[in-house]
Design a protein around this motif. Structure first.
Motif, PDB file in Angstrom:
ATOM      1  N   ARG A   1       1.462  45.809  79.603  1.00 38.56           N
ATOM      2  CA  ARG A   1       2.536  46.235  80.497  1.00 38.56           C
ATOM      3  C   ARG A   1       1.978  47.142  81.594  1.00 38.56           C
ATOM      4  O   ARG A   1       0.987  47.849  81.361  1.00 38.56           O
ATOM      5  CB  ARG A   1       3.571  46.996  79.662  1.00 38.56           C
ATOM      6  CG  ARG A   1       4.864  47.269  80.356  1.00 38.56           C
ATOM      7  CD  ARG A   1       5.764  48.020  79.406  1.00 38.56           C
ATOM      8  NE  ARG A   1       6.573  47.141  78.592  1.00 38.56           N
ATOM      9  CZ  ARG A   1       7.782  46.700  78.955  1.00 38.56           C
ATOM     10  NH1 ARG A   1       8.290  47.046  80.112  1.00 38.56           N
ATOM     11  NH2 ARG A   1       8.485  45.932  78.154  1.00 38.56           N
ATOM     12  N   ASP A   2       2.595  47.110  82.746  1.00 42.26           N
ATOM     13  CA  ASP A   2       2.180  47.973  83.844  1.00 42.26           C
ATOM     14  C   ASP A   2       2.939  49.299  83.726  1.00 42.26           C
ATOM     15  O   ASP A   2       4.170  49.326  83.855  1.00 42.26           O
ATOM     16  CB  ASP A   2       2.506  47.286  85.178  1.00 42.26           C
ATOM     17  CG  ASP A   2       1.956  48.056  86.362  1.00 42.26           C
ATOM     18  OD1 ASP A   2       1.355  49.122  86.146  1.00 42.26           O
ATOM     19  OD2 ASP A   2       2.126  47.590  87.503  1.00 42.26           O
ATOM     20  N   PHE A   3       2.204  50.384  83.459  1.00 38.94           N
ATOM     21  CA  PHE A   3       2.838  51.693  83.294  1.00 38.94           C
ATOM     22  C   PHE A   3       2.748  52.532  84.571  1.00 38.94           C
ATOM     23  O   PHE A   3       2.901  53.748  84.530  1.00 38.94           O
ATOM     24  CB  PHE A   3       2.191  52.451  82.124  1.00 38.94           C
ATOM     25  CG  PHE A   3       2.465  51.837  80.780  1.00 38.94           C
ATOM     26  CD1 PHE A   3       3.683  52.011  80.155  1.00 38.94           C
ATOM     27  CD2 PHE A   3       1.505  51.069  80.139  1.00 38.94           C
ATOM     28  CE1 PHE A   3       3.946  51.443  78.928  1.00 38.94           C
ATOM     29  CE2 PHE A   3       1.751  50.496  78.904  1.00 38.94           C
ATOM     30  CZ  PHE A   3       2.972  50.685  78.291  1.00 38.94           C
ATOM     31  N   ASN A   4       2.489  51.877  85.702  1.00 40.75           N
ATOM     32  CA  ASN A   4       2.337  52.598  86.967  1.00 40.75           C
ATOM     33  C   ASN A   4       3.589  53.367  87.376  1.00 40.75           C
ATOM     34  O   ASN A   4       3.495  54.358  88.090  1.00 40.75           O
ATOM     35  CB  ASN A   4       1.977  51.614  88.093  1.00 40.75           C
ATOM     36  CG  ASN A   4       0.508  51.686  88.412  1.00 40.75           C
ATOM     37  OD1 ASN A   4      -0.143  52.697  88.166  1.00 40.75           O
ATOM     38  ND2 ASN A   4      -0.030  50.614  88.960  1.00 40.75           N
ATOM     39  N   PHE A   5       4.753  52.902  86.909  1.00 41.14           N
ATOM     40  CA  PHE A   5       6.004  53.566  87.284  1.00 41.14           C
ATOM     41  C   PHE A   5       6.074  55.008  86.767  1.00 41.14           C
ATOM     42  O   PHE A   5       6.850  55.810  87.241  1.00 41.14           O
ATOM     43  CB  PHE A   5       7.205  52.760  86.750  1.00 41.14           C
ATOM     44  CG  PHE A   5       7.317  52.744  85.252  1.00 41.14           C
ATOM     45  CD1 PHE A   5       8.116  53.660  84.597  1.00 41.14           C
ATOM     46  CD2 PHE A   5       6.608  51.834  84.482  1.00 41.14           C
ATOM     47  CE1 PHE A   5       8.221  53.662  83.218  1.00 41.14           C
ATOM     48  CE2 PHE A   5       6.710  51.818  83.110  1.00 41.14           C
ATOM     49  CZ  PHE A   5       7.509  52.740  82.475  1.00 41.14           C
ATOM     50  N   MET A   6       5.208  55.331  85.759  1.00 39.23           N
ATOM     51  CA  MET A   6       5.222  56.678  85.185  1.00 39.23           C
ATOM     52  C   MET A   6       4.394  57.678  85.996  1.00 39.23           C
ATOM     53  O   MET A   6       4.441  58.878  85.717  1.00 39.23           O
ATOM     54  CB  MET A   6       4.600  56.644  83.770  1.00 39.23           C
ATOM     55  CG  MET A   6       5.359  55.885  82.743  1.00 39.23           C
ATOM     56  SD  MET A   6       4.288  55.602  81.321  1.00 39.23           S
ATOM     57  CE  MET A   6       4.094  57.266  80.736  1.00 39.23           C
ATOM     58  N   GLY A   7       3.603  57.181  86.963  1.00 40.85           N
ATOM     59  CA  GLY A   7       2.650  58.037  87.670  1.00 40.85           C
ATOM     60  C   GLY A   7       3.249  59.322  88.212  1.00 40.85           C
ATOM     61  O   GLY A   7       2.771  60.428  87.905  1.00 40.85           O
TER      62      GLY A   7
ATOM     63  N   LEU B   1      -1.327  55.773  78.069  1.00 42.19           N
ATOM     64  CA  LEU B   1      -0.658  54.501  78.384  1.00 42.19           C
ATOM     65  C   LEU B   1      -0.875  54.151  79.859  1.00 42.19           C
ATOM     66  O   LEU B   1      -1.211  53.009  80.206  1.00 42.19           O
ATOM     67  CB  LEU B   1       0.844  54.607  78.102  1.00 42.19           C
ATOM     68  CG  LEU B   1       1.271  54.775  76.647  1.00 42.19           C
ATOM     69  CD1 LEU B   1       2.788  54.958  76.561  1.00 42.19           C
ATOM     70  CD2 LEU B   1       0.860  53.561  75.833  1.00 42.19           C
TER      71      LEU B   1
ATOM     72  N   GLY C   1       1.295  59.959  77.386  1.00 40.84           N
ATOM     73  CA  GLY C   1       1.772  59.150  78.512  1.00 40.84           C
ATOM     74  C   GLY C   1       0.628  58.751  79.429  1.00 40.84           C
ATOM     75  O   GLY C   1       0.555  57.615  79.899  1.00 40.84           O
TER      76      GLY C   1
ATOM     77  N   LEU D   1      -2.096  54.315  70.755  1.00 39.63           N
ATOM     78  CA  LEU D   1      -1.558  54.104  72.102  1.00 39.63           C
ATOM     79  C   LEU D   1      -2.408  53.109  72.896  1.00 39.63           C
ATOM     80  O   LEU D   1      -1.876  52.301  73.667  1.00 39.63           O
ATOM     81  CB  LEU D   1      -1.462  55.438  72.858  1.00 39.63           C
ATOM     82  CG  LEU D   1      -0.387  56.400  72.342  1.00 39.63           C
ATOM     83  CD1 LEU D   1      -0.475  57.741  73.073  1.00 39.63           C
ATOM     84  CD2 LEU D   1       1.005  55.803  72.519  1.00 39.63           C
TER      85      LEU D   1
ATOM     86  N   TYR E   1      -1.594  49.678  71.721  1.00 44.25           N
ATOM     87  CA  TYR E   1      -0.270  49.308  72.237  1.00 44.25           C
ATOM     88  C   TYR E   1      -0.365  48.871  73.703  1.00 44.25           C
ATOM     89  O   TYR E   1       0.150  47.818  74.089  1.00 44.25           O
ATOM     90  CB  TYR E   1       0.664  50.508  72.078  1.00 44.25           C
ATOM     91  CG  TYR E   1       2.041  50.319  72.679  1.00 44.25           C
ATOM     92  CD1 TYR E   1       2.969  49.461  72.090  1.00 44.25           C
ATOM     93  CD2 TYR E   1       2.415  51.006  73.828  1.00 44.25           C
ATOM     94  CE1 TYR E   1       4.228  49.290  72.642  1.00 44.25           C
ATOM     95  CE2 TYR E   1       3.672  50.838  74.381  1.00 44.25           C
ATOM     96  CZ  TYR E   1       4.576  49.981  73.788  1.00 44.25           C
ATOM     97  OH  TYR E   1       5.820  49.811  74.342  1.00 44.25           O
TER      98      TYR E   1
END
Lengths: 60, 222
Positions: B131-137, B179, B176, B122, B125
């Motif tokens: 990639r910006d994974f901030n949307f998962m916060g 990431l 998650g 991970l 990756y």
């Protein structure tokens, strides 16, 4: 598990919930909206993790 | 065409991001080794059943009340070692318990290898995609709240199926979080390597504990 261990564990988990709640509210408010393809970029590796863990469980 | 000022700003940002990633992984490696040493110590001295809970509570106190005040100073590194040392020490009795099972060594080694593979895969990756994974916060933190609520109820209900389901969800949530945390390091959302190290260490620790539980439960059904 002994009763005192259960009670202490419950207190610790309850405290974690209380401490995490403001952080969760902040994260919900501050998270940007996902753009098309964002979730797919997360779901694909997570499905790979599920498959990997299933293989590990079958091996042991 | 980008101006020289823009190029300089961009390369400075990349350099600081690279330095953060390098420092975080260096400190993470050291804390994992230290944690393994304290784990071995607690196994050798045969610590009792309450050790995991006591160590976890002490580590949580440090994470909540001491780390935020020290993260920007040199003493923050000492606090990180204290947190990871305590969590490793608490892990000792759990590992001793698993090692006493008929296929215990296999379960422990599989969980260890599996955790390493998940983390490395991970991280690679997230670092390569940038990639910006901030949307998962929000999703991840609400997921954690649900898991904590479920775990709290299951302390008293003690339903093995719920325990199994919670462990599986924790593996996915922590994946998650790997990431999310790595994406924050790469994209400038996190600038403190002490805090980044603690976040990644907790992700690894929780995946290892949950994998142990998943493998232990499924292998005992055979």
């Amino acid at each position: 598990m002994d009763m005192w261990l259960k009670i202490l564990s419950a207190v610790a988990l309850g405290a974690m919930l209380v401490m995490l709640l403001p952080r969760a509210k902040q994260a919900l408010a501050a998270s940007p909206v996902a753009t098309p393809g964002d979730w797919r970029a997360v779901v694909v590796p997570l499905v790979a993790i599920i498959a990997f863990v299933a293989v590990l469980m079958a091996i042991v | 065409m980008p101006t020289p000022v823009a190029i300089t700003h961009s390369s400075t940002s990349v350099l600081s991001s690279n330095r953060l990633v390098r420092n975080t992984y260096a400190l993470l490696s050291l804390t994992l080794l230290f944690s393994a040493a304290t784990c071995a110590l607690s196994m050798v001295v045969d610590m009792g059943r309450g050790t995991y809970l006591a160590s976890s509570i002490a580590a949580l106190m440090l994470i909540w009340f001491v780390l935020p005040r020290t993260a920007n100073s040199a003493s923050g590194i000492g606090v990180v070692f204290a947190i990871t040392g305590l969590l490793g020490f608490g892990l000792g009795p759990i590992l001793s318990m698993y090692l006493k099972l008929p296929n215990g060594p296999q379960i422990v080694m599989t969980a260890l290898g599996g955790t390493g593979a998940i983390f490395l895969g991970l991280s690679a990756y997230a670092l390569t995609t940038k990639r910006d994974f901030n949307f998962m916060g929000g999703f991840l933190f609400v997921g954690m709240l649900v898991v904590l609520g479920g775990a709290l109820l299951n302390i008293f209900l003690a339903v093995p199926a719920v325990s199994l389901a919670l462990s599986a969800v924790v593996v996915l949530l922590m994946s998650g979080f790997i990431l999310y945390d790595t994406g924050r390091m790469v994209n400038g959302g996190e600038t403190n390597y002490v805090l980044a190290t603690v976040s990644l260490y907790l992700n690894i620790f929780n995946i290892f504990i949950s994998l142990l539980q998943l493998l232990g439960i499924t292998s005992s059904d055979d």
